[in-house]
Every structure is written in C-alpha cells, then in structure tokens.
Design a protein around this motif. Structure first.
Motif, PDB file in Angstrom:
ATOM      1  N   LEU A 274     -51.491 -10.934 -31.639  1.00 49.34           N
ATOM      2  CA  LEU A 274     -51.401  -9.790 -32.467  1.00 49.34           C
ATOM      3  C   LEU A 274     -51.212  -8.318 -31.374  1.00 49.34           C
ATOM      4  O   LEU A 274     -51.059  -7.419 -32.306  1.00 49.34           O
ATOM      5  N   SER A 275     -50.964  -8.584 -30.236  1.00 46.83           N
ATOM      6  CA  SER A 275     -50.946  -7.550 -29.331  1.00 46.83           C
ATOM      7  C   SER A 275     -50.217  -7.803 -28.273  1.00 46.83           C
ATOM      8  O   SER A 275     -49.888  -9.034 -27.959  1.00 46.83           O
ATOM      9  N   GLY A 276     -49.962  -6.811 -27.092  1.00 45.50           N
ATOM     10  CA  GLY A 276     -49.161  -7.197 -26.185  1.00 45.50           C
ATOM     11  C   GLY A 276     -47.696  -7.030 -26.155  1.00 45.50           C
ATOM     12  O   GLY A 276     -47.009  -7.005 -27.322  1.00 45.50           O
ATOM     13  N   PRO A 277     -47.038  -7.119 -25.057  1.00 45.01           N
ATOM     14  CA  PRO A 277     -45.588  -6.884 -25.124  1.00 45.01           C
ATOM     15  C   PRO A 277     -44.823  -7.860 -25.446  1.00 45.01           C
ATOM     16  O   PRO A 277     -45.297  -9.208 -25.309  1.00 45.01           O
ATOM     17  N   GLU A 278     -43.687  -7.961 -26.251  1.00 44.95           N
ATOM     18  CA  GLU A 278     -42.688  -9.046 -26.605  1.00 44.95           C
ATOM     19  C   GLU A 278     -41.373  -8.597 -26.027  1.00 44.95           C
ATOM     20  O   GLU A 278     -40.995  -7.406 -25.671  1.00 44.95           O
ATOM     21  N   TYR A 279     -40.625  -9.721 -25.525  1.00 49.10           N
ATOM     22  CA  TYR A 279     -39.497  -9.771 -24.923  1.00 49.10           C
ATOM     23  C   TYR A 279     -38.470 -10.405 -25.663  1.00 49.10           C
ATOM     24  O   TYR A 279     -38.643 -11.375 -26.135  1.00 49.10           O
ATOM     25  N   LEU A 280     -37.303  -9.875 -25.365  1.00 54.67           N
ATOM     26  CA  LEU A 280     -35.878 -11.005 -25.602  1.00 54.67           C
ATOM     27  C   LEU A 280     -35.321 -11.322 -24.308  1.00 54.67           C
ATOM     28  O   LEU A 280     -34.969 -10.186 -23.632  1.00 54.67           O
ATOM     29  N   THR A 304     -52.664  -3.264 -33.491  1.00 56.08           N
ATOM     30  CA  THR A 304     -54.195  -3.297 -34.147  1.00 56.08           C
ATOM     31  C   THR A 304     -53.886  -3.849 -35.798  1.00 56.08           C
ATOM     32  O   THR A 304     -52.974  -3.598 -36.277  1.00 56.08           O
ATOM     33  N   PRO A 305     -55.102  -4.814 -36.040  1.00 54.27           N
ATOM     34  CA  PRO A 305     -55.125  -5.123 -37.339  1.00 54.27           C
ATOM     35  C   PRO A 305     -54.816  -4.336 -38.493  1.00 54.27           C
ATOM     36  O   PRO A 305     -54.032  -4.343 -39.590  1.00 54.27           O
ATOM     37  N   ALA A 306     -55.262  -3.017 -38.638  1.00 50.56           N
ATOM     38  CA  ALA A 306     -54.887  -2.074 -39.487  1.00 50.56           C
ATOM     39  C   ALA A 306     -53.780  -1.609 -39.548  1.00 50.56           C
ATOM     40  O   ALA A 306     -52.967  -1.347 -40.388  1.00 50.56           O
ATOM     41  N   GLY A 307     -52.914  -1.580 -38.173  1.00 52.10           N
ATOM     42  CA  GLY A 307     -51.852  -0.999 -38.149  1.00 52.10           C
ATOM     43  C   GLY A 307     -50.706  -2.005 -38.723  1.00 52.10           C
ATOM     44  O   GLY A 307     -49.918  -1.818 -39.430  1.00 52.10           O
ATOM     45  N   TRP A 312     -46.838  -4.322 -42.203  1.00 50.68           N
ATOM     46  CA  TRP A 312     -46.308  -5.554 -42.974  1.00 50.68           C
ATOM     47  C   TRP A 312     -46.920  -6.220 -44.050  1.00 50.68           C
ATOM     48  O   TRP A 312     -46.470  -7.153 -44.586  1.00 50.68           O
ATOM     49  N   GLY A 313     -48.132  -5.724 -44.368  1.00 48.87           N
ATOM     50  CA  GLY A 313     -48.744  -6.012 -45.414  1.00 48.87           C
ATOM     51  C   GLY A 313     -49.911  -7.204 -45.249  1.00 48.87           C
ATOM     52  O   GLY A 313     -50.624  -7.520 -45.999  1.00 48.87           O
ATOM     53  N   ASP A 314     -50.241  -7.442 -44.097  1.00 51.09           N
ATOM     54  CA  ASP A 314     -51.510  -8.047 -43.517  1.00 51.09           C
ATOM     55  C   ASP A 314     -51.803  -7.711 -42.336  1.00 51.09           C
ATOM     56  O   ASP A 314     -50.904  -7.474 -41.382  1.00 51.09           O
ATOM     57  N   GLY A 315     -52.909  -8.036 -41.585  1.00 49.79           N
ATOM     58  CA  GLY A 315     -53.329  -7.745 -40.528  1.00 49.79           C
ATOM     59  C   GLY A 315     -53.759  -8.766 -39.656  1.00 49.79           C
ATOM     60  O   GLY A 315     -54.407  -8.506 -38.581  1.00 49.79           O
ATOM     61  N   GLY A 317     -50.936 -11.122 -38.743  1.00 53.18           N
ATOM     62  CA  GLY A 317     -49.727 -11.715 -37.893  1.00 53.18           C
ATOM     63  C   GLY A 317     -48.894 -12.639 -38.668  1.00 53.18           C
ATOM     64  O   GLY A 317     -48.047 -13.483 -38.450  1.00 53.18           O
ATOM     65  N   ASN A 318     -49.417 -12.833 -40.131  1.00 57.12           N
ATOM     66  CA  ASN A 318     -48.881 -13.787 -40.959  1.00 57.12           C
ATOM     67  C   ASN A 318     -47.485 -13.440 -41.251  1.00 57.12           C
ATOM     68  O   ASN A 318     -46.346 -14.173 -41.416  1.00 57.12           O
ATOM     69  N   ARG A 319     -47.354 -12.027 -41.932  1.00 54.05           N
ATOM     70  CA  ARG A 319     -45.896 -11.735 -42.364  1.00 54.05           C
ATOM     71  C   ARG A 319     -45.195 -11.082 -40.904  1.00 54.05           C
ATOM     72  O   ARG A 319     -44.102 -11.025 -40.910  1.00 54.05           O
ATOM     73  N   SER A 320     -45.865 -10.243 -40.198  1.00 54.40           N
ATOM     74  CA  SER A 320     -45.097  -9.802 -38.796  1.00 54.40           C
ATOM     75  C   SER A 320     -44.665 -10.797 -37.954  1.00 54.40           C
ATOM     76  O   SER A 320     -43.664 -10.297 -37.127  1.00 54.40           O
ATOM     77  N   ASP A 321     -45.230 -11.941 -38.103  1.00 57.92           N
ATOM     78  CA  ASP A 321     -44.810 -12.845 -37.064  1.00 57.92           C
ATOM     79  C   ASP A 321     -43.819 -13.913 -37.550  1.00 57.92           C
ATOM     80  O   ASP A 321     -43.750 -15.183 -37.112  1.00 57.92           O
ATOM     81  N   ARG A 322     -43.196 -13.689 -38.741  1.00 58.37           N
ATOM     82  CA  ARG A 322     -42.019 -14.271 -39.506  1.00 58.37           C
ATOM     83  C   ARG A 322     -40.750 -14.284 -38.950  1.00 58.37           C
ATOM     84  O   ARG A 322     -40.146 -13.069 -39.343  1.00 58.37           O
ATOM     85  N   PHE A 323     -40.362 -14.844 -38.093  1.00 62.02           N
ATOM     86  CA  PHE A 323     -38.938 -14.599 -37.251  1.00 62.02           C
ATOM     87  C   PHE A 323     -37.806 -15.435 -37.577  1.00 62.02           C
ATOM     88  O   PHE A 323     -38.140 -16.620 -38.032  1.00 62.02           O
ATOM     89  N   LEU A 324     -36.774 -14.892 -37.766  1.00 61.98           N
ATOM     90  CA  LEU A 324     -35.287 -15.406 -37.982  1.00 61.98           C
ATOM     91  C   LEU A 324     -34.527 -15.298 -37.023  1.00 61.98           C
ATOM     92  O   LEU A 324     -34.471 -14.320 -36.160  1.00 61.98           O
ATOM     93  N   ALA A 325     -33.315 -16.032 -37.022  1.00 64.29           N
ATOM     94  CA  ALA A 325     -32.290 -15.657 -35.831  1.00 64.29           C
ATOM     95  C   ALA A 325     -30.922 -16.262 -36.051  1.00 64.29           C
ATOM     96  O   ALA A 325     -30.944 -17.258 -36.912  1.00 64.29           O
ATOM     97  N   GLY A 326     -30.021 -15.718 -35.666  1.00 66.65           N
ATOM     98  CA  GLY A 326     -28.673 -16.246 -35.756  1.00 66.65           C
ATOM     99  C   GLY A 326     -27.495 -15.567 -34.685  1.00 66.65           C
ATOM    100  O   GLY A 326     -28.039 -14.983 -34.043  1.00 66.65           O
ATOM    101  N   VAL A 327     -26.391 -16.002 -35.035  1.00 65.65           N
ATOM    102  CA  VAL A 327     -25.374 -15.482 -34.143  1.00 65.65           C
ATOM    103  C   VAL A 327     -24.340 -14.858 -35.305  1.00 65.65           C
ATOM    104  O   VAL A 327     -24.066 -15.531 -35.985  1.00 65.65           O
ATOM    105  N   ALA A 328     -23.698 -13.913 -34.791  1.00 63.87           N
ATOM    106  CA  ALA A 328     -22.739 -13.347 -35.468  1.00 63.87           C
ATOM    107  C   ALA A 328     -21.545 -12.369 -34.788  1.00 63.87           C
ATOM    108  O   ALA A 328     -21.786 -12.033 -33.829  1.00 63.87           O
ATOM    109  N   TYR A 329     -20.368 -12.591 -35.356  1.00 62.93           N
ATOM    110  CA  TYR A 329     -19.057 -11.894 -34.867  1.00 62.93           C
ATOM    111  C   TYR A 329     -19.190 -10.480 -35.502  1.00 62.93           C
ATOM    112  O   TYR A 329     -18.369 -10.324 -36.352  1.00 62.93           O
TER     113      TYR A 329
END
Length: 628
Positions: A274-280, A304-307, A312-315, A317-329
């Motif tokens: 729920l916290s800390g740095p994230e990278y690509l 923070t859970p409140a933030g 995102w609608g919950d505190g 990580g259920n909604r904020s950690d829903r990830f998708l990915a793809g490749v596009a030209y």
C-alpha cells in the motif's frame, strides 16, 4: 512518402526488425519481426507425419519450397499451403526445407515423436513467508519474443507462487519470478520481482516485445525495491519491505475483515503493498539485465488508506492494484508499452517508449481528469489494441471505453466493467472493426449482459439481455453458414451471428479460448487441456485433442500458458505446463490444410494480442484478417 518508406525498410532490415507492407498491415512502416521458417514435424492424423513451415508477409508472391525427408525429395515444388502430409514418414525421419530461388539457408527439423515438444523447467524451490507459511511454485502464463535476434522465438515464463492472492484477499503472496527459455530448453535467466511486488493474476503483466527496433525483444514490467535482475543485480533498496501488517489498520475481526473508524469493513491488509516506491523496468532479452528503470506510471497517488480510498474507492489496494498492460504502435512505426491501473472506478493508462537507451513516458490518461468523467468505471479485466480509426496508429480498447493514440479519450459506451472481450473484424459485412464483450454491472447498464460495438465509435450495434453478472463470453467463427464470427455468453442459451441474430439450436459449453487447429478456416475451442470442434449440424463439441499429463492455469479460468502461432504454418500452437510443473509442452496441429497464408504473427492485431495475452483474465487473440 515512398522514399521514407524505403528508408524505413532498409533501416529495419539491417537492424533485424522488418518493416513490411502486407495486406494485413495498416501502415507500410510498421515494424515487424524477422522470423525464420519455424519448420515443425509431428505425427499426423491418419498416419505418417505432418510437416509445416512459416510463410512470411515479406515473401514474394508465389514463393515456392522443396521438402526433403532423410535426403530424399518428397515434395519438389510446394506453392500452395505450407503444409505437407508425409504418409510415409516415420518417427525417426528428419526433414529439410529449401526455398526455391531464395537466398535463405535451408531449415531442418526432427519429428516430435511424442506429439508435443518438451521444454524442461528449472522449478523454483520452496520459500517461507514472514509468518512461517511454506509455499512452492507453479508454471503460469508465458509469452514469446525473439530475445537474441536469430529469427526463433524464445519463451518468457511467469512462475506463480502457490499462495498467490487475488486483490480481494489479504495475506502474504510470495514472490513472482520470470524465466526465459530457448525452444531447445536452455534457461537464459531468471528475474525475481521480489517481496514488494504482490503475486496474483492482477499484479504482473510482462510485455515481451522488440520495443526499440534492434531485432531483439525486451521485457517491460512493473518492479519494486528488491527486484533482482537476470544478472543478480538488485533494483532499489534491497532491504526495503513495504508489505503491510494487519496491525497497521484497526484489529481484524474473526471473518478476516477489518473495521475502519467509520464502521466500514475492508479485507485484511497483511501482505498488501500500500506504500513505497514503484518502478517500471526494461530488461534485456538475452541476459535479463535491467537496462532502464523509471518511477512507475500510472502512479498509486497516495501511501495512506484514506488517500487510496479517496482516489480509487477503497483503502486496501483492491482497486488501485488492478493492473493491465499491452503494446501499441502509437506513432504507426515503433511499439510502445501500455500500462494501466484501475478499472472499477478510476481508470488510468500510461504509454512508455524505449528508444535509444532511454525509457520515457509518452502520455498519461486519467478518467479522474477534468472532462473525463464518462470514462470512469468502464474498464475490463483485460484490454485490446488495434487501429480502430484507420489512421495507421493504434488505439487502446479498455473495456467499455477506448483511448486514442494520443492518450485522449476516444469513446465511452457506458456499459460498465466486464470480464472478457474480443476485438477484430468480427463482422466482415460492415466496414471497420468490432468489439464484443460481456458485462458485469447489469443492474446499472440497462440489463445488458453482452454487446457488440463499433470499435471506432463505441456505437452499440446489438445486445443480449441479462439479470446478473455475465462472466464468460467468446467470439469465434465456428459456423460456416453465417459470415463473420459467432458469439455466445454465459447468461443466455443462444449462439448469435455477427449481426446479433439467434442461431437455432444449442451453443458450445466452452466459452474460454479459441484456436485454429484443424485444416479449415473455422476456429476450434480450447479449454483446460482439450481442443474441441463445434459440430454446427449436430450442435455438439467433438474432441480433437486431449493433452494427457498436461494442465491449464489460473484456476477456473483454465487458460493455457500461451496459445499462439509460434511455429509451422498459420495454425496456432498451444503451450501447457505438465502436471508436475517440470516441463512446458508445445502442442502443434497434426492436421494438413489447403489454406495458404502468412504467419498470424505478421498480422498487426494478432501479434499485439499475443503480447497482452498474459494480462489479468487471459483472452484469445484475434487477427485483422481471418484465414480463408
């Protein structure tokens, strides 16, 4: 314009990637892979061996081939389908393919005597969570790319911990691992994403693609502190542990839920990030070495859970950690990485470029930005990529909405979230592409369980009714009596034409994956470890292949590690893990065909579908131009 096309072609061929102008390409300068013939031989249905090889979009018209068995010519000039049924072939036979009038070296292949090709796996050992829970690993989703530039695909495999978690559940999940294997079975490297990347279907989508056009594929994926690259180097802070503890929020009750100060209950937070740095990070395909790392976008936005609740609608990580990915030209020439976050309420999508050794963000879309309110809550458990408006540049179809190549919202159909969707020329009798999908929020979208949309405008072409969540749906051409693809879902008993007309009789029970397996232009059905043929006259599924000793992934989703045209002619192979997770098995069709067409991997929509197939709820790919 012609001069720039020729320059692009010369540059791309010299570097290993190929820019071509096949009938399936939306633009002549789009980068394509330079592939070998992918010669393959398997025991054939009816005896002997089935031998097939790859036609390329760059092949000259009428390209001819000579096939030899054990030094003897058995087909002197093949100008039709790149498929030969050698009725006299034995399990010990060796084949040689020569291009008549071409300059390429001959290809050779031995017979897959067991009917499949085995790739031994280096199964990870057991590990232990901070609470003392032991866990192992199961082979999971896979992708392919030419990692070393030799014209052959390598396989990138995700290892899933046996305690991986859906976002809705708390608890430690173990670490996600990525391995690379050659088709000969050599493991090239292992990337350990570390303790600060949670494991499960929604957290790690790994894009394997040649992003910079040098002829060798890279891997682009979300990373965290403690990720270990393929050379053993640690990214970020090796000692950081951002996993939440239950004590960081109010005491959990006996049901495993947590009561917030305002009386609301949420799932346990133990093990969540729920916290800390994230990278690509972009990793080198040959070594797994980290080439570049940037702060991940789309960002979480709060620690923070409140933030998180506000954004995102919950505190938890259920909604904020829903990830998708793809490749596009997005520029019509070179591929970009597409990384999404959220779809139940807020949807955010970022585009990233890997060019000249630099990883840069191209744009960021946010449904919470002013003017984008209609795009909120329209995402899926998957996405698709296609040039829906015919301008040579790709758009991102993100469920019931689409994002244009410039990162601006294109359309929103307002049908809400769904679990599955399909994009392609599903109805060839009308211009452009279509999108068929199923929908979950039926009470809020007017009772629509599935819908066919115009992929360019989002116009609803036809719908089917439902009273509850429609969880499954498939689009595939399985009945020759009707043009285009047939469509069905889990909420109605009917099979529908591409126009939405009910086809009298039964529908297939399977609504999972589709695969081209036998010799005709109709598609077959893939579910678990079985391939079946829809008998449209009898209204039943006829088994064609059962992969004994092999199994599928992702629980009830029952999806393959990968289904794609990676070898042989235009038909698709299926990759499954063995039940003991000690090998991957590649199954290739044993049926001859009379259809001649270039590899599906040179079809622009299909190739991108293979790249995003490992995203969340895996879906089968669709081409721009279907086999005929």
């Amino acid at each position: 314009m012609r001069g720039s096309i020729l320059v692009m072609l010369a540059v791309q061929v010299a570097s290993g990637a190929v820019a071509v102008s096949p009938a399936t390409a939306a633009t002549p300068s789009r980068q394509y892979e330079r592939l070998d013939r992918g010669l393959v031989a398997v025991p054939a249905t009816g005896g002997g061996n089935h031998v097939s090889w790859r036609l390329l979009a760059t092949d000259r018209p009428g390209a001819a081939f000579r096939l030899l068995r054990d030094g003897k010519v058995i087909a002197a000039r093949v100008t039709g389908a790149s498929s030969v049924h050698d009725r006299s072939g034995t399990p010990a036979a060796r084949y040689r393919l020569e291009s008549i009038g071409g300059r390429e070296p001959p290809a050779t292949a031995a017979v897959w005597a067991k009917g499949y090709w085995s790739i031994p796996l280096d199964t990870p050992g057991e590990r232990v969570t901070p609470t003392g829970e032991r866990y192992g690993y199961a082979a999971n989703d896979a992708s392919v790319g030419d990692l070393d530039g030799d014209g052959r695909y390598e396989i990138v495999l995700k290892w899933d911990p046996t305690i991986s978690r859906d976002n809705a559940f708390g608890g430690y999940s173990g670490e996600t691992l990525l391995d690379a294997y050659t088709l000969d079975g050599k493991r090239l490297w292992r990337i350990d994403l570390g303790r600060n990347i949670r494991s499960g279907a929604h957290y790690t989508q790994f894009m394997v693609y040649d992003f910079d056009g040098d002829g060798r594929a890279e891997i682009m994926v979300k990373t965290g502190d403690g990720t270990i690259d393929g050379t053993g180097r640690v990214l970020g802070d090796a000692n950081a542990d951002w996993r939440a503890k239950d004590g960081e929020l109010p005491q959990a009750d006996r049901t495993g839920a947590t009561t917030l100060p305002d009386g609301r209950k949420v799932a346990r937070v133990q093990g969540r990030i729920l916290s800390g740095p994230e990278y690509l990070t972009v990793f080198e395909g040959t070594t797994g070495r980290a080439l570049a790392t940037q702060p991940y976008a789309p960002p979480r936005g709060s620690d923070t859970p409140a933030g998180l609740q506000a954004l995102w609608g919950d505190g938890y990580g259920n909604r904020s950690d829903r990830f998708l990915a793809g490749v596009a030209y997005l520029d019509g020439k070179r591929p970009s990485g597409i990384f999404g976050r959220g779809y139940y309420a807020r949807s955010t999508v970022a585009a990233w470029d890997w060019r000249d050794g630099k990883l840069t963000q191209r744009w960021l879309f946010d449904s919470a930005a002013p003017g984008n309110a209609k795009f909120g809550g329209q995402g899926n458990h998957n996405l698709s990529v296609a040039d829906v408006d015919g301008d040579g540049r790709d758009e991102i179809i993100y469920g019931s909405m689409a994002i244009d190549d410039d990162g601006k919202g294109l359309w929103s159909a307002g049908l809400g979230h769904g679990d599955t969707m399909h994009v392609g020329d599903l109805d060839p009798t009308r211009p452009g592409l279509e999108k068929f999908g199923v929908h979950e929020e039926v009470p809020r979208n007017g009772g629509i369980g599935s819908a066919m949309l115009d992929a360019r405008t989002g116009e609803i072409l036809w719908t089917t009714p439902a009273t509850k969540d429609t969880g499954r749906g498939l689009s595939a051409d399985i009945d020759p009596r009707y043009p285009g693809e047939e469509n069905w879902n889990s909420s109605t008993p009917h099979l529908y034409t591409a126009k939405g007309q009910i086809i009298p009789g039964a529908k297939p029970k399977v609504a999972n994956f589709a695969i081209w397996w036998d010799g005709d232009a109709l598609r077959e059905l893939l579910d678990r470890n079985r391939i079946t043929k829809w008998d449209w006259q009898a209204g039943t599924e006829v088994p064609l292949m059962i992969a004994e000793g092999a199994t599928s992934n992702n629980g009830t989703k029952s999806t393959p590690a990968l289904s794609a045209d990676i070898l042989g002619d235009w038909r698709e192979e299926v990759i499954l893990r063995s039940e003991d997770n000690r090998e991957l098995r590649i199954y290739a069709t044993p049926f001859p065909t009379t259809i001649r067409r270039a590899t599906l991997m040179h079809d622009p929509i299909y190739r991108l579908g293979i790249a995003w197939q490992n995203t969340a709820y895996n879906q089968p790919p669709h081409p721009l131009v279907a086999p005929k």
